[in-house]
Design an enzyme around this catalytic site. Structure first.
Site, PDB file in Angstrom:
ATOM      1  CE1 TYR A 227     -24.855  11.591 -40.223  1.00 18.44           C
ATOM      2  CE2 TYR A 227     -25.209  13.473 -41.666  1.00 18.44           C
ATOM      3  CZ  TYR A 227     -24.386  12.487 -41.170  1.00 18.44           C
ATOM      4  OH  TYR A 227     -23.099  12.395 -41.617  1.00 18.44           O
TER       5      TYR A 227
ATOM      6  CD  GLU B  39       9.091   1.056 -21.275  1.00 23.28           C
ATOM      7  OE1 GLU B  39       9.524   2.195 -21.094  1.00 23.28           O
ATOM      8  OE2 GLU B  39       9.750   0.161 -21.839  1.00 23.28           O
TER       9      GLU B  39
ATOM     10  CB  THR C 267      -0.921   0.054   1.233  1.00 26.27           C
ATOM     11  OG1 THR C 267      -0.110   0.111   2.408  1.00 26.27           O
ATOM     12  CG2 THR C 267      -1.830  -1.176   1.328  1.00 26.27           C
ATOM     13  CG  HIS C 268       0.436   4.379   1.260  1.00 28.12           C
ATOM     14  ND1 HIS C 268      -0.296   5.543   1.212  1.00 28.12           N
ATOM     15  CD2 HIS C 268      -0.233   3.559   2.130  1.00 28.12           C
ATOM     16  CE1 HIS C 268      -1.345   5.449   2.007  1.00 28.12           C
ATOM     17  NE2 HIS C 268      -1.334   4.247   2.586  1.00 28.12           N
TER      18      HIS C 268
ATOM     19  CB  SER D  66      19.356   0.506 -25.184  1.00 24.53           C
ATOM     20  OG  SER D  66      20.199   1.612 -25.420  1.00 24.53           O
TER      21      SER D  66
ATOM     22  CE  LYS E 225      17.601   0.189 -20.075  1.00 26.91           C
ATOM     23  NZ  LYS E 225      17.475   1.576 -20.509  1.00 26.91           N
TER      24      LYS E 225
HETATM   25  N1  ARG Z   1     -20.221   9.962 -44.703  1.00 22.43           N
HETATM   26  C1  ARG Z   1     -21.370  10.265 -43.925  1.00 22.43           C
HETATM   27  C2  ARG Z   1     -21.076   9.960 -42.442  1.00 22.43           C
HETATM   28  O1  ARG Z   1     -20.143   9.301 -42.181  1.00 22.43           O
HETATM   29  C3  ARG Z   1     -22.525   9.437 -44.364  1.00 22.43           C
HETATM   30  C4  ARG Z   1     -23.852  10.061 -44.121  1.00 22.43           C
HETATM   31  C5  ARG Z   1     -23.920  11.348 -44.802  1.00 22.43           C
HETATM   32  N2  ARG Z   1     -25.239  11.817 -44.957  1.00 22.43           N
HETATM   33  C6  ARG Z   1     -25.480  12.995 -45.548  1.00 22.43           C
HETATM   34  N3  ARG Z   1     -26.678  13.315 -45.708  1.00 22.43           N
HETATM   35  N4  ARG Z   1     -24.489  13.789 -45.882  1.00 22.43           N
HETATM   36  O2  ARG Z   1     -21.767  10.365 -41.541  1.00 22.43           O
END
Ligand code: ARG
Length: 464
Positions: free
Chosen positions: A324, A297, A162-163, A284, A290
């Protein structure tokens, strides 16, 4: 890449009166990285076309032509014959254009009742589901290797810290089982995340659904999704599943960085607790002596980019209005790199862990040197009726003598020990040994070798 910068060649070119600016075309394109989705894009399109034929939007013949064409496009891609075009922006339009080039006008019917917005969301989920399954398998392999090593080292004594100061003796197997616990939680989180990945957005179209009589349960079944999503707006904008995956990954890599830190310490000359096989180390160019633990790492270092990707995605989604937005194209590179990093790190560890050799003598010696049985002496006194605080004081004084005379408690004579308390008898040496100390912690979750063996057996049965 071919660059035909003419608006008329864009699938959406109809309402445009001038070609896209050459830089903007490149700036907005995603094909350089999203072509990785080609397999899942084709799979989604095959299912979409099949469903469209089943509901009567496509004829059986059109569907067959489309599927045959898509399989040819797949073969072109896999055999390196496919020319990706930046002017076609992304993987979706590249494949669709090539399909139309191959099969003619019928190819243009594939996109009926669908948008790239639900298409891309579907592709990422299909892609991520496969990657989750591959990662789960690699994680299971690593856990299996850890359990084997823990069983092999169930009796090996090392200092527990611990520590980072010597605290009490533990068994090496017990220490390794602590790592196995962390990984088991990671595996559970991954499976939990998979449930929310495996839901199908296809059919949401651009954002509001479509006027064609689609049957989303058919496509969901064909693609192995648990069910279609419930809301079209959410379907095209949701990236929670990617954030959840990256959060699983950040925590997994955090665990791996902790294992790495200990492995690096343990391979140093100052600890010298374990040996890593040469094939996992490098040398190394200047210091001939080494042998560097590069794999641990590097894994320790890679937690940085994975944590970064989680923050990228959280920030990407913050304040985005429905539905979207082009912002979402930025979801792919962080996600892809997270997948690659996690897979590589797990693979290296799953290969390396079973090949670790413990230097049991050095571990034991380190435990002996650090007064690691001081608590055992205090517990001994308490069991003989001394109050714990008084016992603590008595043992503290004994340790001070040990430090002055460079002697462990177990190396003192009975007379030496009795100057601190006449309650101490000959039987004290049973508890002052390292073996006695670990053996005495013989309960569920304790470090006793038999408990370690039982815990390995239980963990193996959970691993299946
Ligand atoms: N390349 C676009 C993406 O990865 C696909 C969808 C694009 N849709 C659009 N209406 N521009 O999100």
């Amino acid at each position: 890449m071919t660059d035909q910068n003419k608006s008329s060649e864009k699938p959406w070119g109809g309402r445009f009166s001038e070609p896209t600016d050459a830089f903007v075309e490149r700036f907005t394109a995603s094909v350089d990285f999203d072509r990785r989705l080609y397999h899942h894009d084709i799979r989604g399109s095959v299912a979409h076309a099949t469903m469209l034929a089943e509901v009567g939007v496509l004829t059986a013949d059109e569907k067959d032509q489309i599927i045959r064409g898509l399989e040819e496009v797949r073969a072109d891609i896999e055999q390196g014959r496919f020319e990706w075009s930046v002017s076609l922006e992304d993987v979706h339009m590249n494949i669709e254009a090539k399909l139309t080039e191959r099969i003619g006008i019928t190819g243009k019917k594939l996109h009926t009742g669908r948008s790239r917005n639900d298409q891309v969301a579907t592709d990422i989920r299909l892609y991520l589901r496969d990657e989750i399954d591959a990662i789960a398998a690699e994680l299971a392999r690593l856990r299996g290797g850890l359990l084997d090593l823990a069983e092999r080292e169930a009796d090996t004594i090392m200092p527990g810290f611990t520590h980072l100061q010597t605290a009490q003796p533990v068994t090496f197997g017990h220490h390794l089982l602590a790592w196995a616990e962390m990984l088991e939680r990671d595996a559970e989180r991954l499976q939990d995340c998979r449930k929310r990945v495996n839901v199908m957005p296809l059919g949401a179209a651009a954002l509001a659904g479509t006027t064609y009589p689609i049957d989303r349960t058919i496509t969901a079944r064909l693609l192995g999704f648990d069910r279609p999503t419930e809301n079209s707006l959410d379907s095209v904008s949701d990236r929670d599943f990617a954030i959840e995956f990256c959060s699983f990954a950040a925590l997994l890599m955090t665990h791996m960085s902790r294992f790495s830190e200990e492995l690096v310490l343990w391979t140093s000359a100052q600890f010298d607790f374990i040996d890593l096989p040469d094939r996992f180390c490098t040398g190394s160019s200047i210091m001939p002596q080494k042998k560097n633990p590069d794999v641990p790492e590097l894994v320790r270092g890679k937690v940085g980019r994975v944590n970064g990707h989680l923050i990228s995605l959280l920030t990407l989604m913050k304040s985005q209005p429905l539905a979207y937005n082009k912002d979402n194209q930025e979801d792919k590179e962080p996600l892809f790199d997270t997948v690659d990093t996690v897979k590589g790190s797990l693979r290296a560890y799953a290969d390396m862990i079973p090949a670790i050799t413990a230097r049991a003598d050095n571990m034991r010696e380190a435990a002996r040197r650090g007064f690691s049985t001081a608590t055992d002496l205090a517990d001994y006194l308490v069991k003989k009726g001394v109050a714990f605080r008084d016992a603590h004081e008595i043992v503290g004084k004994a340790v001070a003598l040990g430090i002055a005379e460079k002697k462990d408690l177990s190396e003192m004579t009975l007379e030496e020990l009795q100057q601190f308390s006449d309650t101490i008898g000959e039987d004290v040496f049973d508890v002052l040994t390292l073996e006695g100390s670990v053996q005495a912690r013989d309960h569920l979750g304790g470090t006793a070798p038999d408990q370690v063996r039982a815990a390995v057996a239980r963990a193996r049965s959970r691993l299946g």
